[in-house]
Design a protein around this motif. Sequence first.
Motif, PDB file in Angstrom:
ATOM      1  N   MET A 287       0.802  -1.213   0.000  1.00  0.00           N
ATOM      2  CA  MET A 287       0.000   0.000   0.000  1.00  0.00           C
ATOM      3  C   MET A 287       0.839   1.268   0.000  1.00  0.00           C
ATOM      4  N   ALA A 288       1.964   1.273   0.694  1.00  0.00           N
ATOM      5  CA  ALA A 288       2.766   2.494   0.806  1.00  0.00           C
ATOM      6  C   ALA A 288       3.926   2.515  -0.191  1.00  0.00           C
ATOM      7  N   ASP A 289       4.792   1.505  -0.152  1.00  0.00           N
ATOM      8  CA  ASP A 289       5.981   1.514  -1.006  1.00  0.00           C
ATOM      9  C   ASP A 289       5.614   1.555  -2.486  1.00  0.00           C
ATOM     10  N   ARG A 290       4.687   0.710  -2.910  1.00  0.00           N
ATOM     11  CA  ARG A 290       4.298   0.685  -4.315  1.00  0.00           C
ATOM     12  C   ARG A 290       3.656   2.002  -4.739  1.00  0.00           C
ATOM     13  N   PHE A 291       2.917   2.620  -3.844  1.00  0.00           N
ATOM     14  CA  PHE A 291       2.295   3.906  -4.146  1.00  0.00           C
ATOM     15  C   PHE A 291       3.357   4.976  -4.375  1.00  0.00           C
ATOM     16  N   VAL A 292       4.367   5.020  -3.508  1.00  0.00           N
ATOM     17  CA  VAL A 292       5.449   5.994  -3.666  1.00  0.00           C
ATOM     18  C   VAL A 292       6.193   5.763  -4.977  1.00  0.00           C
ATOM     19  N   LEU A 293       6.477   4.512  -5.302  1.00  0.00           N
ATOM     20  CA  LEU A 293       7.156   4.208  -6.565  1.00  0.00           C
ATOM     21  C   LEU A 293       6.325   4.660  -7.762  1.00  0.00           C
ATOM     22  N   THR A 294       5.019   4.498  -7.685  1.00  0.00           N
ATOM     23  CA  THR A 294       4.140   4.934  -8.772  1.00  0.00           C
ATOM     24  C   THR A 294       4.224   6.442  -8.975  1.00  0.00           C
ATOM     25  N   LEU A 295       4.211   7.199  -7.883  1.00  0.00           N
ATOM     26  CA  LEU A 295       4.286   8.661  -7.987  1.00  0.00           C
ATOM     27  C   LEU A 295       5.579   9.105  -8.656  1.00  0.00           C
ATOM     28  N   ILE A 296       6.660   8.395  -8.362  1.00  0.00           N
ATOM     29  CA  ILE A 296       7.958   8.751  -8.949  1.00  0.00           C
ATOM     30  C   ILE A 296       8.034   8.293 -10.403  1.00  0.00           C
ATOM     31  N   ASN A 297       7.720   7.030 -10.636  1.00  0.00           N
ATOM     32  CA  ASN A 297       7.915   6.446 -11.969  1.00  0.00           C
ATOM     33  C   ASN A 297       6.942   6.988 -13.008  1.00  0.00           C
ATOM     34  N   LYS A 298       5.814   7.496 -12.576  1.00  0.00           N
ATOM     35  CA  LYS A 298       4.879   8.136 -13.505  1.00  0.00           C
ATOM     36  C   LYS A 298       5.086   9.646 -13.572  1.00  0.00           C
ATOM     37  N   ARG A 299       6.139  10.113 -12.917  1.00  0.00           N
ATOM     38  CA  ARG A 299       6.507  11.539 -12.918  1.00  0.00           C
ATOM     39  C   ARG A 299       5.368  12.431 -12.408  1.00  0.00           C
ATOM     40  N   ILE A 300       4.609  11.910 -11.446  1.00  0.00           N
ATOM     41  CA  ILE A 300       3.509  12.689 -10.865  1.00  0.00           C
ATOM     42  C   ILE A 300       4.049  13.665  -9.827  1.00  0.00           C
ATOM     43  N   ILE A 301       4.962  13.191  -8.995  1.00  0.00           N
ATOM     44  CA  ILE A 301       5.645  14.035  -8.021  1.00  0.00           C
ATOM     45  C   ILE A 301       7.020  14.397  -8.592  1.00  0.00           C
ATOM     46  N   LYS A 302       7.368  15.667  -8.476  1.00  0.00           N
ATOM     47  CA  LYS A 302       8.640  16.153  -9.016  1.00  0.00           C
ATOM     48  C   LYS A 302       9.526  16.677  -7.887  1.00  0.00           C
ATOM     49  N   GLU A 303      10.769  16.900  -8.209  1.00  0.00           N
ATOM     50  CA  GLU A 303      11.723  17.410  -7.217  1.00  0.00           C
ATOM     51  C   GLU A 303      11.263  18.741  -6.627  1.00  0.00           C
ATOM     52  N   ARG A 304      10.576  19.551  -7.438  1.00  0.00           N
ATOM     53  CA  ARG A 304      10.134  20.868  -6.971  1.00  0.00           C
ATOM     54  C   ARG A 304       9.055  20.782  -5.890  1.00  0.00           C
ATOM     55  N   ASN A 305       8.485  19.582  -5.677  1.00  0.00           N
ATOM     56  CA  ASN A 305       7.427  19.417  -4.676  1.00  0.00           C
ATOM     57  C   ASN A 305       7.948  19.184  -3.267  1.00  0.00           C
ATOM     58  N   PHE A 306       9.247  19.412  -3.037  1.00  0.00           N
ATOM     59  CA  PHE A 306       9.839  19.166  -1.724  1.00  0.00           C
ATOM     60  C   PHE A 306      10.538  20.414  -1.189  1.00  0.00           C
ATOM     61  N   ILE A 307      10.579  20.477   0.133  1.00  0.00           N
ATOM     62  CA  ILE A 307      11.277  21.552   0.837  1.00  0.00           C
ATOM     63  C   ILE A 307      12.364  20.930   1.694  1.00  0.00           C
ATOM     64  N   LYS A 308      13.553  21.486   1.635  1.00  0.00           N
ATOM     65  CA  LYS A 308      14.637  21.034   2.501  1.00  0.00           C
ATOM     66  C   LYS A 308      14.873  22.085   3.576  1.00  0.00           C
ATOM     67  N   LYS A 309      14.739  21.674   4.827  1.00  0.00           N
ATOM     68  CA  LYS A 309      14.878  22.591   5.953  1.00  0.00           C
ATOM     69  C   LYS A 309      16.343  22.722   6.378  1.00  0.00           C
ATOM     70  N   GLU A 310      16.605  23.719   7.210  1.00  0.00           N
ATOM     71  CA  GLU A 310      17.969  23.944   7.674  1.00  0.00           C
ATOM     72  C   GLU A 310      18.532  22.741   8.419  1.00  0.00           C
ATOM     73  N   SER A 311      17.671  22.005   9.075  1.00  0.00           N
ATOM     74  CA  SER A 311      18.103  20.821   9.823  1.00  0.00           C
ATOM     75  C   SER A 311      18.491  19.655   8.915  1.00  0.00           C
ATOM     76  N   GLY A 312      18.200  19.793   7.625  1.00  0.00           N
ATOM     77  CA  GLY A 312      18.436  18.707   6.684  1.00  0.00           C
ATOM     78  C   GLY A 312      17.196  17.895   6.377  1.00  0.00           C
ATOM     79  N   ALA A 313      16.134  18.102   7.151  1.00  0.00           N
ATOM     80  CA  ALA A 313      14.889  17.370   6.933  1.00  0.00           C
ATOM     81  C   ALA A 313      14.274  17.750   5.595  1.00  0.00           C
TER      82      ALA A 313
END
Length: 375
Positions: A287-313
């Motif tokens: 339910m979780a791992d395959r879903f995440v792989l789908t979002l990446i491999n179908k180019r639904i989620i892109k690098e621009r959809n993430f924020i990197k905080k000062e802590s590295g998170a």
Amino acid sequence: MFSERPVYAGVKQKSFSNQLYREQTSGKRGSRMKRLLNTLYITGKNRYLSLDGENVVVSEKQEEIGRVPLHNLQGIVTFGYTGASPALMGACAERNIELTFMSGNGRFLARVTGKVKGNVTLRKEQYRVSENAEESLKLARNFILGKVYNSRWILERAVRDYSLRLDAENIKAKSEILYQSLKNIRTCETSGRLLGLEGEAASVYFSVFDDLILQQKEEFYFHGRNKRPPLDPVNAMLSFAYSLLAGMCGAALEAVGLDAYVGFYHTDRPGRISLALDLMEEFRGVMADRFVLTLINKRIIKERNFIKKESGAVILDDAGRKIFLKLWQERKQEVIRHPFLNEKIEWGMVPHVQAMLLARYLRGDLDEYPPFFWK
């Protein structure tokens, strides 16, 4: 010998499928599994929830921006710290609508639930089994059997579908190791040994997880599991999906009358939904791992959809979280055939069905808890 196929050896079904469906019906004659209602996700950090008649009202800066009828909802998940009115909390509790509060990066904060369901006899049996090492191990083994079996078939399916794009020989070798792990888990006689076997199997599975990322390889990579906080986009999405899944399992367990905080594999800690973590082991991969792989491999989620905080998170931004949640809700509505019941159900109902099966086992209606084997 552990069978290649999912075999529910020794589990007496007793026309169990029909009995389960009767318990899940919504009241209409001839209806099947209860309808999977919608979950309302509130992603804006400055949005406040209140009650107006039979509607949830969403406001931002004291201006109404939307409303949803309560009767269409089975749950509300809000990300942020603005909160909800006491009137809405009471209405949700009265109607058994799960109201969950999450932090902006998807960490569980609190949950409002209604009256405890089930009977005291079921919970007393749950507590008794949780204090018995041998009986707890019997359940824990099956949770982990489901997890490792499903992890193995994720690898097998990847080889089947993408053999020309993967190192098929290496992935098949890892799959064979997981097959051997299944046999060892089935005969494991101590919780410590089981913990070690689970850790070894997870290490094998995640050692080739990066190979399953077929698109956006420069932006999305997996060099190992990291959390609290996640340090890369893949781990950020895995942690977010696991949080949502844990919430689903906790709600399912409470709905059938079990205590989500008293587990058989994960140790009890204050505030820890140990039984929900037990139950979700079977679903992490499928339910979780395959879903995440789908979002990446179908180019639904892109690098621009993430924020990197000062802590590295690394966390999803608001736009990314909206995309993630919209498709998560759609995935929950996809229909599969449940391997034990041999009935078609929605993915979102699988945790509820497994919770019901667990309750049935504890009541003595089943000789063994049947894990969810996906293939």
